[in-house]
Design a protein around this motif. Structure first.
Motif, PDB file in Angstrom:
ATOM      1  N   ALA A  88     -37.144  24.611   7.031  1.00 39.05           N
ATOM      2  CA  ALA A  88     -36.218  25.644   7.500  1.00 39.05           C
ATOM      3  C   ALA A  88     -36.926  26.998   7.561  1.00 39.05           C
ATOM      4  N   VAL A  89     -37.713  27.292   6.538  1.00 37.86           N
ATOM      5  CA  VAL A  89     -38.475  28.553   6.532  1.00 37.86           C
ATOM      6  C   VAL A  89     -39.496  28.549   7.668  1.00 37.86           C
ATOM      7  N   ALA A  90     -40.183  27.422   7.882  1.00 36.07           N
ATOM      8  CA  ALA A  90     -41.154  27.330   8.969  1.00 36.07           C
ATOM      9  C   ALA A  90     -40.480  27.528  10.321  1.00 36.07           C
ATOM     10  N   PHE A  91     -39.275  26.989  10.470  1.00 34.85           N
ATOM     11  CA  PHE A  91     -38.517  27.167  11.714  1.00 34.85           C
ATOM     12  C   PHE A  91     -38.248  28.645  11.978  1.00 34.85           C
ATOM     13  N   LEU A  92     -37.842  29.372  10.957  1.00 38.65           N
ATOM     14  CA  LEU A  92     -37.588  30.804  11.112  1.00 38.65           C
ATOM     15  C   LEU A  92     -38.866  31.572  11.431  1.00 38.65           C
TER      16      LEU A  92
END
Length: 298
Positions: A88-92
């Motif tokens: 999720a952090v990588a997506f952001l």
């Protein structure tokens, strides 16, 4: 207020909601629920409160639960869920590398963010709400070697586990622990899950499997707390009913935190702050927003 989002995490596609203020970079709260619960089960009220206060929010279901993809279904594995937070952090950050990211977790995911926060670079802050840090401390100590092992396992370890390590499938909650024992036993858990999980559109199922695979080092926040240098709020429930929320273990993790830290006691046991609307929910939100504004202003 939000738009549907999805992003990959291993072989699964995780789905949820992105609460955005549109153009312009805002600190973003990454949120996922605890044991088997889904995004419409009170956690969305927290997301709305954070968004109203000026933060963006990425709220999603864990792999195998709710609207997210993933096989097996209804399996709770801390490593898989930590990988979901990482992704999720990588997506952001794929959209903007400079985005400030706050990790937020409730109950089991409250424990998970206290581990994942040490393994994901540049986390701005952590909110661990009623974290299920376990009934007892593991028989090992924090060290650079243990942290490195946790990082290797998260990145590439085999965390599928064995049949001997599998508990379930079982009901998540049950009103009859003699004839139908469940993963979560207190009657307060039954009342909350049946109320919120029984609402239209929740996608919650009263069945889950717990998988905690044997790994080189255990998945436990006592090993990562000394490496959490970002501001961290640990919010605990007074007279918590859940055996995995042993207050002595929660306190030991808190005392080991390396960065700025806040401890907040909330009345209502384990579930009081996720009954919405209600005064305990309001108290919890106010405390979390005060913490965020003091450390990561929107």
């Amino acid at each position: 207020m939000f738009k549907p989002i999805e992003f990959p995490s291993g072989p699964a596609t995780l789905r949820g909601r992105f609460y955005s203020h549109g153009p312009g970079l805002r600190p973003t709260v990454v949120m996922a629920h605890g044991t088997s619960a889904t995004i419409t089960m009170a956690i969305d009220a927290y997301a709305e409160a954070f968004h109203t206060a000026g933060y963006d929010v990425l709220l999603y279901d864990h792999a195998g639960f709710g609207i997210s993809g993933g096989i097996p279904r209804q399996e709770i594995n801390p490593w898989v869920q930590a990988r979901g937070i990482r992704d999720a952090v990588a997506f952001l950050r794929a959209q903007d590398e400079s985005r400030e990211v706050i990790l937020w977790g409730d109950s089991y995911s409250g424990m998970i963010v206290l581990v994942a926060g040490a393994l994901i670079p540049d986390v701005a802050a952590i909110i661990a709400q009623i974290p299920a840090c376990g009934p007892a401390l593991p028989d090992c100590a924090a060290s650079d070697d243990a942290l490195a092992a946790l990082g290797r396992i998260l990145a590439e370890g085999d965390v599928s586990g064995s049949e001997a390590e599998r508990v379930g499938p079982l009901p998540v909650v049950s009103a009859d622990q003699i004839n139908a024992p469940s993963l979560l036993q207190p009657i307060q858990a039954f009342r909350w899950f049946i109320e919120y999980g029984g609402r239209h559109g929740s996608r919650w199922q009263n069945q889950a499997t717990r998988m905690i695979p044997a790994t080189e080092v255990p998945f436990h926040p006592i090993l990562t707390a000394p490496y959490l240098t970002m501001p961290t709020l640990v919010m605990v429930g007074q007279d918590d009913e859940m055996v995995h929320c042993n207050p002595a273990v929660q306190r030991a993790v808190y005392d080991a935190l390396a960065g700025p830290r806040d401890w907040m006691d909330i009345p209502g046991g384990h579930f009081g702050l996720i009954w919405h609307p209600g005064p305990i929910f309001d108290q919890a939100v106010a405390g979390q927003l005060a913490f965020l504004r003091g450390h990561v202003a929107p």
